[in-house]
Design a protein around this motif. Structure first.
Motif, PDB file in Angstrom:
ATOM      1  N   HIS A  54      36.143  51.800   7.536  1.00 29.76           N
ATOM      2  CA  HIS A  54      35.088  50.839   7.868  1.00 29.76           C
ATOM      3  C   HIS A  54      34.217  50.467   6.670  1.00 29.76           C
ATOM      4  CE1 HIS A  54      35.417  50.189  12.192  1.00 29.76           C
ATOM      5  NE2 HIS A  54      35.959  51.396  12.222  1.00 29.76           N
ATOM      6  N   LEU A  55      33.754  51.460   5.934  1.00 27.20           N
ATOM      7  CA  LEU A  55      32.838  51.152   4.836  1.00 27.20           C
ATOM      8  C   LEU A  55      33.572  50.597   3.611  1.00 27.20           C
ATOM      9  CD1 LEU A  55      30.329  54.123   5.088  1.00 27.20           C
ATOM     10  CD2 LEU A  55      30.107  51.811   5.984  1.00 27.20           C
ATOM     11  N   LEU A  56      34.742  51.136   3.322  1.00 31.18           N
ATOM     12  CA  LEU A  56      35.500  50.645   2.170  1.00 31.18           C
ATOM     13  C   LEU A  56      36.502  49.566   2.560  1.00 31.18           C
ATOM     14  CD1 LEU A  56      36.110  54.005   0.253  1.00 31.18           C
ATOM     15  CD2 LEU A  56      34.328  52.282  -0.141  1.00 31.18           C
ATOM     16  N   GLY A  57      36.731  49.400   3.859  1.00 30.36           N
ATOM     17  CA  GLY A  57      37.592  48.334   4.347  1.00 30.36           C
ATOM     18  C   GLY A  57      39.066  48.495   4.007  1.00 30.36           C
ATOM     19  N   ARG A  58      39.506  49.714   3.840  1.00 35.29           N
ATOM     20  CA  ARG A  58      40.904  49.944   3.488  1.00 35.29           C
ATOM     21  C   ARG A  58      41.788  49.872   4.732  1.00 35.29           C
ATOM     22  NH1 ARG A  58      41.485  55.225   0.414  1.00 35.29           N
ATOM     23  NH2 ARG A  58      43.579  54.404   0.127  1.00 35.29           N
ATOM     24  N   PRO A  59      43.028  49.441   4.592  1.00 36.29           N
ATOM     25  CA  PRO A  59      43.944  49.358   5.742  1.00 36.29           C
ATOM     26  C   PRO A  59      44.277  50.755   6.291  1.00 36.29           C
ATOM     27  CG  PRO A  59      44.822  48.166   3.837  1.00 36.29           C
ATOM     28  CD  PRO A  59      43.613  48.905   3.381  1.00 36.29           C
ATOM     29  N   TYR A  60      44.444  50.834   7.600  1.00 39.06           N
ATOM     30  CA  TYR A  60      44.720  52.107   8.259  1.00 39.06           C
ATOM     31  C   TYR A  60      45.994  52.756   7.714  1.00 39.06           C
ATOM     32  CZ  TYR A  60      41.090  51.776  11.831  1.00 39.06           C
ATOM     33  OH  TYR A  60      39.879  51.734  12.487  1.00 39.06           O
ATOM     34  N   ASP A  61      47.060  51.976   7.539  1.00 40.93           N
ATOM     35  CA  ASP A  61      48.323  52.572   7.086  1.00 40.93           C
ATOM     36  C   ASP A  61      48.200  53.161   5.677  1.00 40.93           C
ATOM     37  OD1 ASP A  61      48.039  50.003   6.067  1.00 40.93           O
ATOM     38  OD2 ASP A  61      50.182  49.518   6.176  1.00 40.93           O
TER      39      ASP A  61
END
Length: 182
Positions: free
Chosen positions: A140-147
């Motif tokens: 959420h904070l860094l916005g990285r993809p879940y995979d």
């Protein structure tokens, strides 16, 4: 935050207030200065913040929020009161450059809220389990993809999604405990 011995200063007496000021005074001043952009007003508001903390020491609960978060809440409210008082006394506008006063009025609600919100979220995140905090920060904070995050943590994507779900639930509960509504 606490002093080097780990104890939270008691605000019931002058020594406790001085200890709290030594720990957090410079940081509170910088926060207020960023909000008001006026060194003299920032000094006044910082002083008033610690006076209010001393007068209302019985309201501080270290189980709800850290001393730092509590002081910043007082500072934010004191900044807002300061700006409102200036608006209520137009004759004081002649004592200061009107564009500066107007700019300070706008920056208090905008910038101060953002800074305080950031500190409140940081305090809430500290209350989470490390694996929940990491999942929430990464996605959420860094916005990285879940995979991508799941691969880095060597866990299935479904497990990461579950951690994020429970982390959000725990964060909401922590914020409720601190008296903050999301």
């Amino acid at each position: 935050m606490s002093d080097p011995d780990g104890a939270v200063p008691s605000l019931d007496d002058e020594d406790g207030v001085m200890a709290a000021y030594r720990l957090h005074g410079a940081e509170v001043y910088r926060f207020v200065l960023r909000g008001l952009d006026d060194p003299a007003s920032a000094q006044d508001v910082t002083q008033e913040t610690f006076v209010k903390a001393w007068r209302h020491a019985d309201r501080f609960d270290p189980e709800v929020a850290s001393l730092r978060v509590w002081l910043f809440g007082i500072a934010r409210n004191t900044m807002i009161d300061h700006v409102r008082a200036r608006r209520a006394r137009p004759w004081q506008g002649a004592l200061a450059d009107p564009p500066t006063v107007e700019a300070a009025a706008g920056s208090v609600s905008d910038h101060a809220d953002a800074v305080l919100d950031g500190w409140l979220v940081e305090e809430g995140l500290r209350r989470l389990a490390p694996h929940h905090r990491e999942a929430l920060v990464q996605t959420h904070l860094l916005g990285r993809p879940y995979d991508e995050v799941a691969a880095e943590l060597s866990i299935p994507v479904g497990t990461l999604r579950s951690r994020v779900f429970y982390a959000m639930r725990a964060l909401r509960a922590a914020m409720d405990e601190m008296g903050v509504s999301l």
